[in-house]
Write an enzyme that holds these catalytic residues in place. Sequence first.
Site, PDB file in Angstrom:
ATOM      1  N   THR A 124       1.720   5.174  10.151  1.00 42.38           N
ATOM      2  CA  THR A 124       1.537   3.920  10.146  1.00 42.38           C
ATOM      3  C   THR A 124       2.277   2.860   9.253  1.00 42.38           C
ATOM      4  O   THR A 124       3.050   3.185   8.661  1.00 42.38           O
ATOM      5  CB  THR A 124      -0.130   4.032   9.533  1.00 42.38           C
ATOM      6  OG1 THR A 124      -0.579   2.587   9.075  1.00 42.38           O
ATOM      7  CG2 THR A 124       0.053   4.794   8.065  1.00 42.38           C
ATOM      8  N   ASP A 125       1.992   1.634   9.853  1.00 45.65           N
ATOM      9  CA  ASP A 125       2.786   0.724   8.998  1.00 45.65           C
ATOM     10  C   ASP A 125       2.275   0.538   7.524  1.00 45.65           C
ATOM     11  O   ASP A 125       3.247   0.030   6.789  1.00 45.65           O
ATOM     12  CB  ASP A 125       2.823  -0.937   9.763  1.00 45.65           C
ATOM     13  CG  ASP A 125       1.200  -1.198   9.885  1.00 45.65           C
ATOM     14  OD1 ASP A 125       0.180  -0.658   9.440  1.00 45.65           O
ATOM     15  OD2 ASP A 125       1.342  -2.668  10.232  1.00 45.65           O
ATOM     16  N   GLU A 126       1.134   1.135   7.327  1.00 42.78           N
ATOM     17  CA  GLU A 126       0.739   0.842   5.947  1.00 42.78           C
ATOM     18  C   GLU A 126       1.808   1.475   4.956  1.00 42.78           C
ATOM     19  O   GLU A 126       1.405   1.549   3.708  1.00 42.78           O
ATOM     20  CB  GLU A 126      -0.659   1.273   5.693  1.00 42.78           C
ATOM     21  CG  GLU A 126      -1.509   0.399   6.768  1.00 42.78           C
ATOM     22  CD  GLU A 126      -2.929   0.600   6.285  1.00 42.78           C
ATOM     23  OE1 GLU A 126      -3.409   0.688   5.466  1.00 42.78           O
ATOM     24  OE2 GLU A 126      -3.829   0.590   7.461  1.00 42.78           O
ATOM     25  N   TYR A 150      -4.853   6.397   1.080  1.00 44.40           N
ATOM     26  CA  TYR A 150      -4.695   6.579   2.668  1.00 44.40           C
ATOM     27  C   TYR A 150      -2.944   6.316   2.694  1.00 44.40           C
ATOM     28  O   TYR A 150      -2.517   7.162   3.342  1.00 44.40           O
ATOM     29  CB  TYR A 150      -5.402   5.616   3.377  1.00 44.40           C
ATOM     30  CG  TYR A 150      -5.027   5.681   4.733  1.00 44.40           C
ATOM     31  CD1 TYR A 150      -5.261   6.570   5.620  1.00 44.40           C
ATOM     32  CD2 TYR A 150      -4.311   4.391   5.211  1.00 44.40           C
ATOM     33  CE1 TYR A 150      -4.533   6.547   6.888  1.00 44.40           C
ATOM     34  CE2 TYR A 150      -4.098   4.435   6.245  1.00 44.40           C
ATOM     35  CZ  TYR A 150      -4.196   5.591   7.400  1.00 44.40           C
ATOM     36  OH  TYR A 150      -3.415   5.521   9.012  1.00 44.40           O
ATOM     37  N   LYS A 154      -0.119   9.162   3.851  1.00 41.12           N
ATOM     38  CA  LYS A 154       0.446   8.860   5.354  1.00 41.12           C
ATOM     39  C   LYS A 154       1.904   8.968   5.155  1.00 41.12           C
ATOM     40  O   LYS A 154       2.666   9.446   5.652  1.00 41.12           O
ATOM     41  CB  LYS A 154      -0.082   7.777   6.096  1.00 41.12           C
ATOM     42  CG  LYS A 154      -1.479   7.981   6.585  1.00 41.12           C
ATOM     43  CD  LYS A 154      -1.620   8.825   7.449  1.00 41.12           C
ATOM     44  CE  LYS A 154      -0.809   8.718   9.135  1.00 41.12           C
ATOM     45  NZ  LYS A 154      -1.209   9.637  10.107  1.00 41.12           N
TER      46      LYS A 154
HETATM   47  P1  NAD Z   1      -9.747   8.618  13.619  1.00 43.36           P
HETATM   48  O1  NAD Z   1     -10.207   8.630  12.062  1.00 43.36           O
HETATM   49  O2  NAD Z   1     -10.387   7.718  14.423  1.00 43.36           O
HETATM   50  O3  NAD Z   1      -9.619   9.874  14.229  1.00 43.36           O
HETATM   51  C1  NAD Z   1      -8.785  10.968  13.399  1.00 43.36           C
HETATM   52  C2  NAD Z   1      -9.282  12.505  14.226  1.00 43.36           C
HETATM   53  O4  NAD Z   1      -8.635  13.565  13.368  1.00 43.36           O
HETATM   54  C3  NAD Z   1     -10.871  12.705  14.104  1.00 43.36           C
HETATM   55  O5  NAD Z   1     -11.164  13.134  15.584  1.00 43.36           O
HETATM   56  C4  NAD Z   1     -11.058  13.827  13.070  1.00 43.36           C
HETATM   57  O6  NAD Z   1     -11.829  14.839  13.742  1.00 43.36           O
HETATM   58  C5  NAD Z   1      -9.652  14.501  13.219  1.00 43.36           C
HETATM   59  N1  NAD Z   1      -9.052  15.011  11.984  1.00 43.36           N
HETATM   60  C6  NAD Z   1      -9.459  14.777  10.625  1.00 43.36           C
HETATM   61  N2  NAD Z   1      -8.997  15.612   9.741  1.00 43.36           N
HETATM   62  C7  NAD Z   1      -8.618  16.890  10.744  1.00 43.36           C
HETATM   63  C8  NAD Z   1      -8.085  18.029  10.329  1.00 43.36           C
HETATM   64  N3  NAD Z   1      -7.993  18.590   8.882  1.00 43.36           N
HETATM   65  N4  NAD Z   1      -7.954  18.899  11.219  1.00 43.36           N
HETATM   66  C9  NAD Z   1      -8.142  18.553  12.450  1.00 43.36           C
HETATM   67  N5  NAD Z   1      -8.601  17.347  12.879  1.00 43.36           N
HETATM   68  C10 NAD Z   1      -8.720  16.657  12.106  1.00 43.36           C
HETATM   69  O7  NAD Z   1      -8.281   8.001  13.526  1.00 43.36           O
HETATM   70  P2  NAD Z   1      -7.528   7.092  14.259  1.00 43.36           P
HETATM   71  O8  NAD Z   1      -7.621   5.599  13.989  1.00 43.36           O
HETATM   72  O9  NAD Z   1      -7.722   7.286  15.757  1.00 43.36           O
HETATM   73  O10 NAD Z   1      -6.015   7.355  13.960  1.00 43.36           O
HETATM   74  C11 NAD Z   1      -5.087   8.250  14.497  1.00 43.36           C
HETATM   75  C12 NAD Z   1      -3.881   8.424  13.992  1.00 43.36           C
HETATM   76  O11 NAD Z   1      -3.160   7.086  13.915  1.00 43.36           O
HETATM   77  C13 NAD Z   1      -4.045   8.810  12.167  1.00 43.36           C
HETATM   78  O12 NAD Z   1      -2.875   9.674  12.015  1.00 43.36           O
HETATM   79  C14 NAD Z   1      -3.883   7.193  11.822  1.00 43.36           C
HETATM   80  O13 NAD Z   1      -3.073   7.352  10.373  1.00 43.36           O
HETATM   81  C15 NAD Z   1      -2.876   6.631  12.797  1.00 43.36           C
HETATM   82  N6  NAD Z   1      -2.585   5.304  12.766  1.00 43.36           N
HETATM   83  C16 NAD Z   1      -3.797   4.658  13.001  1.00 43.36           C
HETATM   84  C17 NAD Z   1      -4.024   2.987  13.172  1.00 43.36           C
HETATM   85  C18 NAD Z   1      -5.303   2.536  13.362  1.00 43.36           C
HETATM   86  O14 NAD Z   1      -5.177   1.221  13.478  1.00 43.36           O
HETATM   87  N7  NAD Z   1      -6.274   3.044  13.569  1.00 43.36           N
HETATM   88  C19 NAD Z   1      -2.832   2.410  13.100  1.00 43.36           C
HETATM   89  C20 NAD Z   1      -1.861   3.225  12.890  1.00 43.36           C
HETATM   90  C21 NAD Z   1      -1.565   4.669  12.675  1.00 43.36           C
HETATM   91  P1  TYD Z   2      -9.494  -1.943   8.138  1.00 39.86           P
HETATM   92  O1  TYD Z   2     -10.044  -2.033   9.669  1.00 39.86           O
HETATM   93  O2  TYD Z   2     -10.279  -1.049   7.422  1.00 39.86           O
HETATM   94  O3  TYD Z   2      -8.014  -1.588   8.596  1.00 39.86           O
HETATM   95  P2  TYD Z   2      -6.640  -1.381   7.380  1.00 39.86           P
HETATM   96  O4  TYD Z   2      -7.504  -1.492   6.101  1.00 39.86           O
HETATM   97  O5  TYD Z   2      -6.205  -0.225   7.716  1.00 39.86           O
HETATM   98  O6  TYD Z   2      -5.764  -2.589   7.797  1.00 39.86           O
HETATM   99  O7  TYD Z   2      -9.596  -3.364   7.756  1.00 39.86           O
HETATM  100  C1  TYD Z   2      -8.683  -4.533   8.588  1.00 39.86           C
HETATM  101  C2  TYD Z   2      -9.053  -5.600   7.525  1.00 39.86           C
HETATM  102  O8  TYD Z   2     -10.269  -6.119   7.392  1.00 39.86           O
HETATM  103  C3  TYD Z   2      -8.430  -5.409   6.171  1.00 39.86           C
HETATM  104  O9  TYD Z   2      -7.760  -6.374   5.571  1.00 39.86           O
HETATM  105  C4  TYD Z   2      -9.753  -5.042   5.370  1.00 39.86           C
HETATM  106  C5  TYD Z   2     -10.740  -6.270   6.155  1.00 39.86           C
HETATM  107  N1  TYD Z   2     -12.131  -5.550   6.173  1.00 39.86           N
HETATM  108  C6  TYD Z   2     -13.147  -6.627   5.854  1.00 39.86           C
HETATM  109  O10 TYD Z   2     -12.888  -7.804   5.405  1.00 39.86           O
HETATM  110  N2  TYD Z   2     -14.431  -6.016   5.840  1.00 39.86           N
HETATM  111  C7  TYD Z   2     -14.790  -4.940   6.350  1.00 39.86           C
HETATM  112  O11 TYD Z   2     -15.762  -4.673   6.186  1.00 39.86           O
HETATM  113  C8  TYD Z   2     -13.692  -3.813   6.705  1.00 39.86           C
HETATM  114  C9  TYD Z   2     -14.114  -2.462   7.103  1.00 39.86           C
HETATM  115  C10 TYD Z   2     -12.598  -4.322   6.480  1.00 39.86           C
END
Ligand code: NAD
Ligand code: TYD
Length: 340
Positions: A124-126, A150, A154
């Site tokens: 992730t970019d985070e 988090y 990561k």
């Molecule tokens: P999500 O939380 O929707 O899904 C995570 C999945 O992983 C779930 O199905 C959960 O059951 C499974 N999981 C959790 N712990 C597990 C374990 N111990 N063993 C097996 N499965 C397990 O997450 P997402 O938003 O789909 O993100 C997926 C990936 O992409 C993550 O690695 C996240 O860090 C990365 N990512 C997400 C974003 C975003 O904006 N959502 C951006 C960049 C990178």
């Molecule tokens: P989020 O979707 O949790 O993603 P991330 O923290 O990984 O970027 O949050 C996106 C942005 O929105 C972040 O700046 C936090 C803000 N936010 C709110 O203002 N209210 C909310 O209820 C949530 C969940 C996030």
Amino acid sequence: MKTILVTGGAGFIGSNYIRLVLQQHSDVQVLNLDALTYAGNLENLSAVERAPRYTFLKADICDAAALDAITASVDEIVHFAAESHVDRSIEDAATFLRTNVLGTQTLLDFARRRGVARFVHVSTDEVYGSLGPTDPAFSETTPLAPNSPYAASKAGSDLLARAAFHTHSMPVLITRCSNNYGPYQFPEKLIPLMIANAMEGKQLPVYGDGMNVRDWIHVEDHCRAVDLVRRDGRVGEVYNVGGRSERRNIDVVRTILRALGHGEELIRYVKDRLGHDRRYAINDEKIRAELGYATLHNFEDGLAATVAWYQQQRPWWERVRSGDYRGYYERMYGSRLAQP
Ligand code: NAD
Ligand code: TYD
């Protein structure tokens, strides 16, 4: 037929990725390995659950014995499984360390024992930390400076993937993507939470001054980028993925309200998130130049389509919010669980 082990395939991005891979590659079969935590929802995969090239295995990436019990050949791994929500990591970091750090190492060890040909680690970019308003966007060489538990977990997994390449010459590739939005996102993240709350007439909690900036990318664009990296990326390399759509949170919330035909009366400014990163922005020149990547969705159209999806699929997120989605696994698989 090539077998791709997808971890975390019942989550938001993983489920979108599985649908894309099955649709785009007729010579690929997918083994979806997911522990079904609160974020895992097999209903996200109802469109492919009976497809002959799709198998589900309920297992934890921290469980080396469960991984070794997989009898099917595993040619490639795309690793999405993680604890993914920053607010939860602030409340309780332990599960983040277990899954994101230990789980990733357990999966890397398994991949090495099996001699897999590609291991894509979805980071992730985070991991780069936070930017000021005029700072240049994150590039692949920006030092890692994670600020939340988090992001730190990561960063740990990202560096373990890197170490597997350098120490064991494993064919590891790393992607670092910005904030995703789109269908099947769990309604705890900003965009689906705001859509669902507005549809139910509930308050919209905006953290701090609402001026934090995220770079939004449609989940289908992220999935296409991950698949490009899986097929054509150079092993040992990191690829940033972004949407070139920096938006302030409050502007995203206002756009959602407008799309739903609401005024701004539901907006509530609430106490800021601890350690809240101010701005993320991605320099994605490398994946564009090297792999010919381009996004297909622009943010305004993608967000409008996403709002429409949550309107049409209201029963999906209502079952998530009520907890009913938890029973889907038993209803679908019962005792006749596929044993790969
Ligand atoms: P999500 O939380 O929707 O899904 C995570 C999945 O992983 C779930 O199905 C959960 O059951 C499974 N999981 C959790 N712990 C597990 C374990 N111990 N063993 C097996 N499965 C397990 O997450 P997402 O938003 O789909 O993100 C997926 C990936 O992409 C993550 O690695 C996240 O860090 C990365 N990512 C997400 C974003 C975003 O904006 N959502 C951006 C960049 C990178
Ligand atoms: P989020 O979707 O949790 O993603 P991330 O923290 O990984 O970027 O949050 C996106 C942005 O929105 C972040 O700046 C936090 C803000 N936010 C709110 O203002 N209210 C909310 O209820 C949530 C969940 C996030």
